[in-house]
Write an enzyme that holds these catalytic residues in place. Structure first.
Site, mmCIF file in Angstrom:
data_model
loop_
_atom_site.group_PDB
_atom_site.id
_atom_site.type_symbol
_atom_site.label_atom_id
_atom_site.label_comp_id
_atom_site.label_asym_id
_atom_site.label_seq_id
_atom_site.Cartn_x
_atom_site.Cartn_y
_atom_site.Cartn_z
ATOM 1 N N CYS A 75 -39.009 -100.895 -53.681
ATOM 2 C CA CYS A 75 -40.408 -100.475 -53.572
ATOM 3 C C CYS A 75 -40.742 -99.437 -54.635
ATOM 4 C CB CYS A 75 -40.628 -99.897 -52.171
ATOM 5 S SG CYS A 75 -42.172 -99.028 -51.958
ATOM 6 N N SER A 150 -23.836 -101.775 -47.838
ATOM 7 C CA SER A 150 -23.603 -102.239 -49.209
ATOM 8 C C SER A 150 -22.339 -103.096 -49.216
ATOM 9 C CB SER A 150 -23.419 -101.029 -50.132
ATOM 10 O OG SER A 150 -22.758 -101.409 -51.313
ATOM 11 N N ILE A 151 -22.389 -104.242 -49.840
ATOM 12 C CA ILE A 151 -21.172 -105.065 -49.847
ATOM 13 C C ILE A 151 -20.134 -104.524 -50.824
ATOM 14 C CG2 ILE A 151 -22.401 -107.164 -49.140
ATOM 15 C CD1 ILE A 151 -21.852 -108.199 -52.043
ATOM 16 N N ASP A 152 -20.567 -103.656 -51.743
ATOM 17 C CA ASP A 152 -19.679 -103.223 -52.831
ATOM 18 C C ASP A 152 -18.671 -102.131 -52.451
ATOM 19 O OD1 ASP A 152 -20.962 -104.972 -54.484
ATOM 20 O OD2 ASP A 152 -22.267 -103.467 -55.394
ATOM 21 N N GLU A 250 -17.907 -108.220 -61.509
ATOM 22 C CA GLU A 250 -19.143 -108.325 -62.291
ATOM 23 C C GLU A 250 -19.232 -107.279 -63.397
ATOM 24 O OE1 GLU A 250 -22.158 -107.758 -59.412
ATOM 25 O OE2 GLU A 250 -23.646 -108.911 -60.513
ATOM 26 N N ARG A 278 -11.262 -123.146 -65.505
ATOM 27 C CA ARG A 278 -12.649 -123.173 -65.027
ATOM 28 C C ARG A 278 -13.122 -121.780 -64.659
ATOM 29 N NH1 ARG A 278 -13.795 -128.782 -64.248
ATOM 30 N NH2 ARG A 278 -12.171 -129.704 -65.562
HETATM 31 P P1 ATP Z 1 -28.123 -101.049 -53.542
HETATM 32 O O1 ATP Z 1 -26.791 -100.382 -53.415
HETATM 33 O O2 ATP Z 1 -28.200 -102.349 -52.861
HETATM 34 O O3 ATP Z 1 -28.679 -101.059 -54.928
HETATM 35 P P2 ATP Z 1 -29.929 -98.874 -53.110
HETATM 36 O O4 ATP Z 1 -30.466 -98.231 -51.890
HETATM 37 O O5 ATP Z 1 -29.117 -98.011 -54.022
HETATM 38 O O6 ATP Z 1 -29.121 -100.138 -52.639
HETATM 39 P P3 ATP Z 1 -32.194 -98.965 -54.901
HETATM 40 O O7 ATP Z 1 -32.902 -100.140 -55.467
HETATM 41 O O8 ATP Z 1 -31.598 -97.967 -55.798
HETATM 42 O O9 ATP Z 1 -31.109 -99.581 -53.910
HETATM 43 O O10 ATP Z 1 -33.207 -98.202 -53.926
HETATM 44 C C1 ATP Z 1 -33.967 -98.871 -52.943
HETATM 45 C C2 ATP Z 1 -35.341 -98.262 -52.845
HETATM 46 O O11 ATP Z 1 -35.233 -96.884 -52.503
HETATM 47 C C3 ATP Z 1 -36.121 -98.271 -54.136
HETATM 48 O O12 ATP Z 1 -36.759 -99.499 -54.351
HETATM 49 C C4 ATP Z 1 -37.105 -97.138 -53.917
HETATM 50 O O13 ATP Z 1 -38.191 -97.550 -53.125
HETATM 51 C C5 ATP Z 1 -36.281 -96.146 -53.125
HETATM 52 N N1 ATP Z 1 -35.717 -95.129 -54.031
HETATM 53 C C6 ATP Z 1 -34.584 -95.214 -54.762
HETATM 54 N N2 ATP Z 1 -34.375 -94.096 -55.494
HETATM 55 C C7 ATP Z 1 -35.415 -93.281 -55.214
HETATM 56 C C8 ATP Z 1 -35.795 -91.980 -55.633
HETATM 57 N N3 ATP Z 1 -35.066 -91.274 -56.511
HETATM 58 N N4 ATP Z 1 -36.944 -91.450 -55.136
HETATM 59 C C9 ATP Z 1 -37.694 -92.132 -54.258
HETATM 60 N N5 ATP Z 1 -37.379 -93.364 -53.820
HETATM 61 C C10 ATP Z 1 -36.274 -93.940 -54.280
#
Ligand code: ATP
Length: 363
Positions: A75, A150-152, A250, A278
């Protein structure tokens, strides 16, 4: 009772549903009103139908499903203060001042920013006449608990993240499946698994599948890796084996930081040893399927602990992450974990791989 909401954000992972179920049921059990926020932060910013009260039965029949039934999203709006102001308004409307955020380090960083900003957001809404003085007083602070989905297994501060064990199962099933054909045709298979910044899946999958070799981001191989690899594969074949399995994460790189891809590895083997080789990229299959018993239990335990943590928090409490440490549920400071996770990335970017591995281990 208090009002709390649960949402999933960032990449989905198997076991998130179990965590959602557990938050809802523990919350209701303790007399709270529990809300779902659909589509992660996007739903929080958009409000309306995206924020709906949950009930006991709505989370029946989801523990066995992969992904997240309440949706996840990335988002843009929430990264801006304007978006967070809307999110604040939408939560206050329903008296929600307790949040369980299930996501990765990005999502948890966003949650922390939101909490720090909250009092000033409330003030602004009051000044704009959007909320009453009573509301502003009642909802002056927000409490946040994070769970790492998180799968990682790429988050510092927890032994395992929700989804990792199931992803490993998917990988092992896939490797077992190609081994039959590899055996029949005396082939070498080079298999890419997820893990852009973290080699956990690659390393552990290689151990569990008896792979000949693996490449992970934290351990770039010596510059003569081509010779080492081919000598190893040749040795395996010379002892009577009819196949080879090579796992490539990856994010695997060489010492210069250049990517080592399945195609590169395949071509090295093909051109040097002339084996029928492969390359297979497992991709999103790893995120799919039913969660393992481990991930169901992990989600279940973390969700319950998250609610208990929220019940004990005061406006002064720092946000925490519920993590698993030696098979115990523990609460650790959210921002410390995020900072350590980011420090690992910084070390890797700076080619300080030993430091990265050390930082990722226990402190
Ligand atoms: P993954 O490990 O699957 O990438 P993640 O939570 O680290 O998961 P991000 O895409 O980094 O995935 O963050 C998800 C959402 O959290 C973003 O799309 C954003 O809406 C919000 N978000 C991330 N970082 C920030 C930030 N520094 N400030 C405000 N919102 C944030």
């Amino acid at each position: 009772g208090r009002s709390m909401a649960v949402f999933t954000s960032g990449g989905d992972s198997q076991g998130m549903n179990s965590a959602v179920r557990s938050v809802v049921r523990m919350g209701i059990y303790l007399g709270c009103k529990v809300y779902f926020i659909y589509e992660g932060y996007q739903g929080m910013c958009d409000g309306g139908e995206n924020i709906r009260e949950a009930d006991w039965n709505l989370v029946s029949d989801i523990i066995q499903r992969g992904g997240t039934i309440i949706g996840s999203a990335r988002c843009k709006d929430f990264r801006e203060k304007e978006g967070r102001l809307k999110a604040c308004f939408n939560l206050i409307e329903k008296d929600i001042t307790n949040l369980v955020c299930i996501g990765g380090d990005g999502s948890l960083t966003g949650a922390n920013t939101f909490r720090q900003e909250w009092p000033s957001l409330v003030k602004e809404l009051l000044q704009q006449g959007k909320i009453s003085k009573e509301k502003a007083e009642k909802c002056g602070n927000i409490q946040i608990v994070g769970l790492v989905g998180s799968i990682d297994n790429d988050f510092c501060g927890t032994d395992m993240t929700i989804g990792t064990d199931t992803a490993l199962q998917r990988i092992i099933e896939a490797v077992d499946a190609v081994m039959a054909t590899a055996q029949s045709h005396q082939r070498a298979f080079v298999i890419e698994v997820m893990g852009r910044h973290c080699g956990y899946l690659g390393l552990v999958a290689a151990l569990a599948s008896e792979a000949d070799f693996c490449f992970i981001p934290e351990w770039p191989p010596p510059t003569n890796w081509r010779e080492i690899l081919c000598a190893k594969l040749h040795h395996t074949r010379s002892t009577g084996n009819r196949l080879n399995i090579i796992i490539v994460a990856e994010g695997a790189i060489d010492r210069e930081g250049k990517p080592i891809t399945v195609e590169i590895v395949r071509d090295v083997i093909k051109n040097t040893l002339h084996y029928d080789t492969r390359a297979t990229v497992l991709g999103h299959v790893q995120r799919g399927g039913n969660p393992s018993a481990f991930d169901r239990l992990l989600g279940c335990r973390m969700g319950a602990e998250a609610v208990l943590a929220l019940m004990e928090m005061t406006p002064e409490s720092e946000p925490c992450v519920v993590s698993i440490d030696g098979n115990q549920m523990v609460r650790v400071p959210l921002m410390e974990c995020v900072a350590r996770t980011q420090a690992v990335q910084k070390a890797m970017d700076g080619k300080e791989w030993e430091l990265a591995v050390k930082l990722r281990g226990r402190s």
